[in-house]
Motif scaffolding. Structure first.
Motif, PDB file in Angstrom:
ATOM      1  N   HIS A  65       2.763   4.589  -1.418  1.00 47.34           N
ATOM      2  CA  HIS A  65       2.445   5.590  -2.502  1.00 47.34           C
ATOM      3  C   HIS A  65       3.829   5.787  -3.310  1.00 47.34           C
ATOM      4  O   HIS A  65       4.446   6.479  -2.608  1.00 47.34           O
ATOM      5  N   HIS A  85      -6.540  -5.579  -3.085  1.00 49.01           N
ATOM      6  CA  HIS A  85      -6.792  -4.590  -1.778  1.00 49.01           C
ATOM      7  C   HIS A  85      -8.065  -4.720  -1.255  1.00 49.01           C
ATOM      8  O   HIS A  85      -8.162  -4.613  -0.007  1.00 49.01           O
ATOM      9  N   GLY A 139       0.928  -1.272  -0.065  1.00 49.35           N
ATOM     10  CA  GLY A 139      -0.164   0.091  -0.184  1.00 49.35           C
ATOM     11  C   GLY A 139       0.877   1.295   0.124  1.00 49.35           C
ATOM     12  O   GLY A 139       0.367   2.353   0.569  1.00 49.35           O
ATOM     13  N   ALA A 154      -8.701   5.004   0.085  1.00 55.01           N
ATOM     14  CA  ALA A 154      -7.663   5.953  -0.366  1.00 55.01           C
ATOM     15  C   ALA A 154      -6.566   5.184  -1.290  1.00 55.01           C
ATOM     16  O   ALA A 154      -6.279   5.968  -2.102  1.00 55.01           O
ATOM     17  N   TYR A 155      -6.269   4.186  -0.833  1.00 55.27           N
ATOM     18  CA  TYR A 155      -5.207   3.446  -1.722  1.00 55.27           C
ATOM     19  C   TYR A 155      -5.855   3.122  -3.166  1.00 55.27           C
ATOM     20  O   TYR A 155      -5.272   2.983  -3.972  1.00 55.27           O
ATOM     21  N   ARG A 201      -6.937  -4.124   5.966  1.00 56.23           N
ATOM     22  CA  ARG A 201      -6.691  -2.836   6.553  1.00 56.23           C
ATOM     23  C   ARG A 201      -7.713  -2.228   6.733  1.00 56.23           C
ATOM     24  O   ARG A 201      -8.957  -2.371   6.394  1.00 56.23           O
ATOM     25  N   ASP A 260      -8.111   3.664   4.819  1.00 54.60           N
ATOM     26  CA  ASP A 260      -6.855   3.321   4.197  1.00 54.60           C
ATOM     27  C   ASP A 260      -7.034   2.686   2.937  1.00 54.60           C
ATOM     28  O   ASP A 260      -6.348   2.949   1.715  1.00 54.60           O
ATOM     29  N   ARG A 261      -7.839   1.660   2.828  1.00 55.27           N
ATOM     30  CA  ARG A 261      -7.890   1.095   1.658  1.00 55.27           C
ATOM     31  C   ARG A 261      -8.749   1.685   0.600  1.00 55.27           C
ATOM     32  O   ARG A 261      -8.250   1.683  -0.582  1.00 55.27           O
TER      33      ARG A 261
END
Lengths: 436, 436
Positions: free
Chosen positions: B137, B284, B135, B296-297, B289, B293-294
């Motif tokens: 960036h 994902h 994960g 956003a990723y 997670r 977060d998930r």
């Protein structure tokens, strides 16, 4: 390839007419075939194409044909041309031998130093182009050439064999660059730009030549098919299969001169042949013959175009349907049940439709290059009156323009057969022909 | 290539971890780069892919990466694989060096006896796939890979150079048959038939695997693109450009592992990269997670797909617009006036649309082969619960099926970005996913 100081491969020299007997005497198998010795042999220079030396040698027991690649264009000595092209003509003959049977002359001997091929002497064969000009009925020419192309291309495509075999061939034929450059420039690029090599009937065809240079739709279509030629390794193609590359009698047909061979679109071969029949049809309109004879011969030509395509298509499909080893394109276990078999039939029709679309485009490109371009054809050159010649050429250009820019109008061979007489109304003004 | 009795090329042997220092000591340029001598060097085995041995060697002055082609699949020792593949990886690096700058590791040394490449040690780079799984960036990965592909493919296409150069390359890369056979079988054929090598999550993905084998529409589309792979020599492609072939930091990106290189459709490279981003997006969904977060990723991944395609397209067009030497596809004197220039802009858009259509299809083929096929990916393997894993895989297959059989629905990258979340509703029943 080692190069001697003169830029030719080590050991290479041009054989003259008088060198031929001594040269042949050094090849025992050929000596046996001719019978007797050098003193018993007669040699005739029969070069007819633009590029090579060709001799027929006759002896007491038989004859052979000797073809040598010259280090220049035969009809244009200050235009150099790599003699290595003979390697590819030889490779083409060897590669196709298992598939085309007696569709090509038998290969007797290849000399990789003098770039000479000794092959079967074809007699009493004539060049098909000569037969067409003379108005001869040669019933086997079209179907046999169609069969040859189907046999050659199906068997070297991804339909017939694992890709490894094809890629080995590609690795070899990708080096045939001197002649591919000729196809790229003379056939696929020059007719649509100004270049010293271009010839056409002046002043009558100036209008057409200028319109080709400024026609963006046409040049867009041309570029698309030029990319197809450069990127589509569909099968091993002859690359120059016009009516001068076919030798015929009334019952035998042989395809010769495979030095332009490469992996490319199958439609280039089928299109080249059809283009030359179409140009013959238009040229006959200007020949000084009785009207009834002319009409009958033109009908015969149209019939040959129909027979050519139907024979090619049937033969290609038959080879595919009966192939015992599947190529990588359609693995044997992919379409086995009833629905799969029905789909495979559709896939085959679509594949042939794809070849037909390429045939239409390359036929057009081949007509254009013979009328606005370096290599003119005897079918037109025999028409001495220039305006008459130009008026027999303009319809071919008008039709070619339509084939390239309006391909949706030409979905099958019948559409082309209908169009050929209709486009005869095209004249020296390219704009006036746009409504046809 | 001479073969010794064991079937490997003369002089070839597999280097072990302990052989590396003595081997490196025999290459003076590399010794200088490492500093000190063998006793000062540390060697780490970092093999990560399926095929080769890879060691990182560090000395007092610097480090290098040593990659040796093994005579078998590294993860499957009784599956033999020609070591000659290293020739093609080396040729790919050399050929692209003028065009890709620091988009690939620097080449230091090639050993044609041991089939070993010594190259720049990339540090602190990580494999992009690992970064995606974690994960991270990595803002440069997508645009830099896009730029690499555009640089590599434009410059080796018929848009950039005379065909002779391309055909020389084709003659060489057409011999990379051992690895092309892997692409043919594992990527383009196996997922749609029963074969021992296929792996998938059992029993959960049995339904999808069976549906692939019986789906005639799907297999028809697959065969069409397999023919494209075998016949379209558009440009020099990497051939295996997934997220495991890209090494990244936050501000540097290098494409590695070009051993599958061949002349083929550009969309195979762009499609492979996009496929792996899409699979990461689906995977994902099953990672443990925090939801925020998930989300956003996943949004970041979608953004990277958009950036990847936009960057590739822009870079390719910029190279074309600024090319000083025209290739044979579009000669410089063909489209020079105002109307011609406008047409050339249309031609360029159409060309990129063609690459996009191939991208869509090959992205689909690349997803399918990672889920129903031999080579599984870590993105999914890290999901230990098999049903959970299968449920994260099914959407990729459902989307891939649509990409291949309904390509008209995916005319631009936005259509794909829209479809990715929508297809997440696909589950283990392939028929129930047909409405998506």
């Amino acid at each position: 390839m080692d190069k001697a100081q003169d830029g030719h491969p080590e050991g290479y020299r041009v054989l003259t007419h008088d060198d031929i007997p001594a040269y042949i005497a050094g090849v025992p198998a050929i000596v046996a075939q001719l019978g007797g010795g050098p003193a018993d042999w007669t040699v005739r220079d029969v070069a007819d194409g633009n590029l090579n030396a060709v001799y027929l040698v006759d002896g007491p027991a038989g004859g052979v044909c000797v073809k040598q690649a010259l280090p220049y264009v035969r009809v244009h000595h200050d235009w150099p041309l790599a003699v290595e092209r003979a390697l590819f003509e030889h490779a083409y003959m060897v590669r196709l031998d298992p598939f085309v049977g007696r569709g090509a002359p038998q290969l007797y001997h290849f000399d990789p130093t003098l770039f000479t091929i000794v092959m079967e002497k074809l007699e009493p064969h004539i060049i098909l182009r000569k037969g067409l000009i003379e108005g001869r009925h040669l019933p086997k020419a079209a179907p046999d050439t169609a069969t040859f192309i189907a046999n050659a291309t199906f068997n070297t495509s991804d339909l017939a064999a694992p890709f490894e075999r094809k890629f080995e061939d590609i690795a070899h034929f990708a080096r045939n660059q001197a002649l591919l450059r000729i196809t790229m420039d003379l056939v696929l690029t020059d007719p649509y730009r100004e270049v010293w090599r271009n010839r056409y009937v002046r002043p009558h065809m100036e209008g057409w030549a200028a319109s080709f240079r400024s026609d963006i739709e046409l040049k867009t279509a041309v570029a698309r098919h030029r990319i197809g030629f450069l990127t589509n390794t569909q099968a091993l193609i002859h690359g120059d299969l016009h009516s001068g590359s076919v030798m015929v009698t009334e019952d035998d047909t042989r395809v010769i001169d495979g030095e332009f061979a490469s992996y490319g679109p199958i439609g280039l071969d089928t299109g080249a042949f059809i283009a030359n029949l179409i140009m013959s049809w238009y040229a006959h309109g200007a020949y000084d013959r009785p009207e009834a004879d002319r009409r009958a011969y033109r009908d015969w030509i149209l019939e040959q175009i129909a027979i050519f395509w139907a024979t090619f298509r049937d033969r290609f499909l038959t080879l595919w349907e009966n192939a015992t080893e599947a190529g990588d394109a359609y693995p044997a276990d992919y379409f086995t049940d009833t629905a799969g078999k029905a789909r495979l039939a559709t896939i085959r029709r679509d594949y042939l439709d794809g070849i037909f679309a390429d045939t239409v485009a390359f036929a057009a490109l081949k007509m254009n290059r013979r009328i606005i371009g370096y290599a003119q054809i005897a079918d037109y050159l025999v028409i001495e009156d220039l305006e008459r010649r130009a008026r027999a050429q303009a319809p071919a250009l008008a039709l070619a323009r339509a084939l390239l820019t309006r391909p949706e109008r030409f979905a099958d061979i019948a559409a082309i057969l209908d169009a050929i007489p209709r486009f005869e109304r095209a004249g020296l003004d390219p704009d006036a022909a746009r409504h046809l």
